[in-house]
Design an enzyme around this catalytic site. Sequence first.
Site, PDB file in Angstrom:
ATOM      1  N   ASP A  98       0.851  -1.176   0.000  1.00 24.51           N
ATOM      2  CA  ASP A  98       0.000   0.000   0.000  1.00 24.51           C
ATOM      3  C   ASP A  98       0.894   1.235   0.000  1.00 24.51           C
ATOM      4  O   ASP A  98       2.102   1.158   0.175  1.00 24.51           O
ATOM      5  CB  ASP A  98      -1.013  -0.017   1.135  1.00 24.51           C
ATOM      6  N   SER A  99       0.293   2.374  -0.225  1.00 21.77           N
ATOM      7  CA  SER A  99       1.073   3.584  -0.505  1.00 21.77           C
ATOM      8  C   SER A  99       1.474   4.342   0.745  1.00 21.77           C
ATOM      9  O   SER A  99       2.237   5.283   0.682  1.00 21.77           O
ATOM     10  CB  SER A  99       0.233   4.510  -1.361  1.00 21.77           C
ATOM     11  N   GLY A 100       0.937   3.944   1.876  1.00 27.31           N
ATOM     12  CA  GLY A 100       1.242   4.656   3.107  1.00 27.31           C
ATOM     13  C   GLY A 100       0.197   5.681   3.489  1.00 27.31           C
ATOM     14  O   GLY A 100       0.215   6.187   4.612  1.00 27.31           O
ATOM     15  N   PHE A 145      -3.026   5.493   4.188  1.00 31.87           N
ATOM     16  CA  PHE A 145      -3.878   5.139   5.324  1.00 31.87           C
ATOM     17  C   PHE A 145      -3.113   5.200   6.646  1.00 31.87           C
ATOM     18  O   PHE A 145      -3.606   5.714   7.648  1.00 31.87           O
ATOM     19  CB  PHE A 145      -4.469   3.746   5.105  1.00 31.87           C
ATOM     20  N   ASP A 167      -3.053   8.180  -1.475  1.00 34.18           N
ATOM     21  CA  ASP A 167      -4.392   8.751  -1.354  1.00 34.18           C
ATOM     22  C   ASP A 167      -4.557   9.383   0.013  1.00 34.18           C
ATOM     23  O   ASP A 167      -3.722   9.196   0.899  1.00 34.18           O
ATOM     24  CB  ASP A 167      -5.481   7.676  -1.588  1.00 34.18           C
ATOM     25  N   GLN A 198     -12.024   6.826  -3.654  1.00 30.77           N
ATOM     26  CA  GLN A 198     -12.371   7.421  -2.363  1.00 30.77           C
ATOM     27  C   GLN A 198     -13.764   8.024  -2.463  1.00 30.77           C
ATOM     28  O   GLN A 198     -14.453   7.806  -3.462  1.00 30.77           O
ATOM     29  CB  GLN A 198     -11.320   8.464  -1.958  1.00 30.77           C
ATOM     30  N   GLY A 239     -10.825   3.662   2.006  1.00 30.89           N
ATOM     31  CA  GLY A 239     -11.552   4.511   2.927  1.00 30.89           C
ATOM     32  C   GLY A 239     -12.789   3.864   3.502  1.00 30.89           C
ATOM     33  O   GLY A 239     -13.668   4.549   4.025  1.00 30.89           O
ATOM     34  N   ASP A 257      -7.523  -7.348   1.788  1.00 26.68           N
ATOM     35  CA  ASP A 257      -6.489  -7.501   2.816  1.00 26.68           C
ATOM     36  C   ASP A 257      -7.113  -7.069   4.120  1.00 26.68           C
ATOM     37  O   ASP A 257      -8.030  -6.224   4.124  1.00 26.68           O
ATOM     38  CB  ASP A 257      -5.274  -6.616   2.527  1.00 26.68           C
TER      39      ASP A 257
END
Lengths: 373, 373
Positions: free
Chosen positions: A92-94, A96, A146, A190, A217, A267
């Site tokens: 994941d992109s970080g 969250f 995001d 989102q 989200g 996940d």
Amino acid sequence: MSEFSFKVLATDGAARRGEISTPRGGIRTPAFMPVGTAATVKAMLPEHVRAAGADIVLGNTYHLMLRPGAERVASLGGLHKFMNWPRPILTDSGGFQVMSLAKLRKIEEKGVTFSSHLDGSKFELTPERAIEIQSLLGADISMQLDECVRLPATEAEIDKAMRLSLRWAERCKRAFEGAAPGRALFGIVQGGDALPLRQESARALVNIGFHGYAIGGLAVGEPQHTMLAMIEASTPELPQDKPRYLMGVGEPDDLLHAVARGIDMFDCVLPTRAGRHALAYTRFGKLNLKNARFADDNRPLDEESNCPAARDYSRAYLHHLVKSNEILGSVLLTWANIAYYQDLMEGMRNAIPSGKLAEFSAEAREGWARGLT
Amino acid sequence: MSEFSFKVLATDGAARRGEISTPRGGIRTPAFMPVGTAATVKAMLPEHVRAAGADIVLGNTYHLMLRPGAERVASLGGLHKFMNWPRPILTDSGGFQVMSLAKLRKIEEKGVTFSSHLDGSKFELTPERAIEIQSLLGADISMQLDECVRLPATEAEIDKAMRLSLRWAERCKRAFEGAAPGRALFGIVQGGDALPLRQESARALVNIGFHGYAIGGLAVGEPQHTMLAMIEASTPELPQDKPRYLMGVGEPDDLLHAVARGIDMFDCVLPTRAGRHALAYTRFGKLNLKNARFADDNRPLDEESNCPAARDYSRAYLHHLVKSNEILGSVLLTWANIAYYQDLMEGMRNAIPSGKLAEFSAEAREGWARGLT
């Protein structure tokens, strides 16, 4: 097989039985990806993750950029070698985790700056850096950066975060150009709990164009029916020939509902976290092994399971281990939970081609409702 | 093979290469028994304990009588089934742990009363009850109840505890009459750091007659040379055709010294405890994986090891896991340590028949002294 590709093999209503191909191996969908936050699926050996049926695991940009550092992982040969998992990894992109874990975070057009929750040191995460980190890690599937908002939130807040996420999505796509062959980038829908915003987000992402689409989200405190409504609002906007990933979900019942609505990938930390807190996910529902009812229960968690942890140790023994705070308790329960989640996915994958997903789901729910007999 | 028996297959000076037979399988000696205190070799799966080369593990009367209780273990089918370890188990009698862990203990001729360190509840442990508990657990080798004194202690204190232990030894032997076939009972030589008392204890135990003889009350703070002197004082008094077990020992160097002096069996928490504290026992000595020198070290702990934990994960990864307090760090380091201890024992077992124990020991010590290159 050097390209990333996705094929729908069968459908059952909106549900899809598919296969993702990557240079590091295939991913049977619907797929549940065990979460390997800090380069380890907590308390699990990678060979047991695989033997349980997982084709892919998840890694976390946020955690890995802080420790041990993306450049370090790259210099050590990448995340797959580092964690001894040769198969596909999605990172994941970080986004969250920056929202949920980091301190002193500041979100600007450019990106987000924050302080590490570990030692307070400062970091910057831009869309470009998020893609660079995931490339350094060697992710087979990268996620756009995001901005997630916690629910409940005002529509203005949700709208603002959704539009920023879209602009970041474009920058991520540009930054991803020239990525190694066979690697994929997913956009993230989102829009909080606002149906029109979800639809607008999905359409805009499809216009940008990604290898797959996540719905982000959600599972942030909203009721299940809200989550399902958001899925139903988003999936019609997404292409049929790309995988759909519902991030951070969920309970077994959520998985049944979401697959029936056309989700291909999941996940969630629940099976691993529960395993470290004495909770077992089983055909009979969720069992709390701390409960004294298990002290003299000589049956295994599930005698029909193929997982050694669920089959070869008594509930009485697991009860003893968790009461004694023994590491083996966390190890065995995590293992059994990952195996149960994988079995559930396999059950759905087997049911879809014969049009029996509803039947399979009803039986699973009956088992949970019946409980231990 | 329904009898307990011991055969010396080869010697090298005082060192013995032997084989213990039990109904649950053979034990190649010299043997190191991983400690399974509370019915688990901490952080280890039983199949990995076995694959590492262990023929036998140890269980603790003290811990198991407190939780989950000996009668409960018996009703669940015994300790072997409970912990999913079908091979031989030796249980200690609880004497040592009562001295080191229990509260409000009171030692009398009859036995010892104490309060649980877990919840303060009262227990009594007599020689007869110690044997009963070990029988309920289903131990293949039971130990007599003894009184250990911490060193340094006065000779009067040591003398008193040694004589009480001898009287308890006789009562244990009587209580053991009628035990299931193939089960064995070991006496425990006491006498602190007083040579004549050690000798007297050993002779008296041999007069009572046991299936094997342990040397207890060592590795309790005394220097290594004192421990070795006590072994040298005791072993000449013990029968050649019975196994000799040095309790609670020790560091790898202690094992080399003790085997050279005729010891056949060992147990120690060091490899498991160290594994939970970022320490690895290796051919290169003891490594502290918390050390920053390992952060970029892409080599495995020991590329020549057959243990997956020592072979398939980099030192950099292990460093990352221990810095991140990940359970997998404890799991992998414990596994590697147990494997290293077993490899060391196997090396000694292979060296003895060809008269090369001294050579093997010198090489092992050179490797530890050389360290990482």
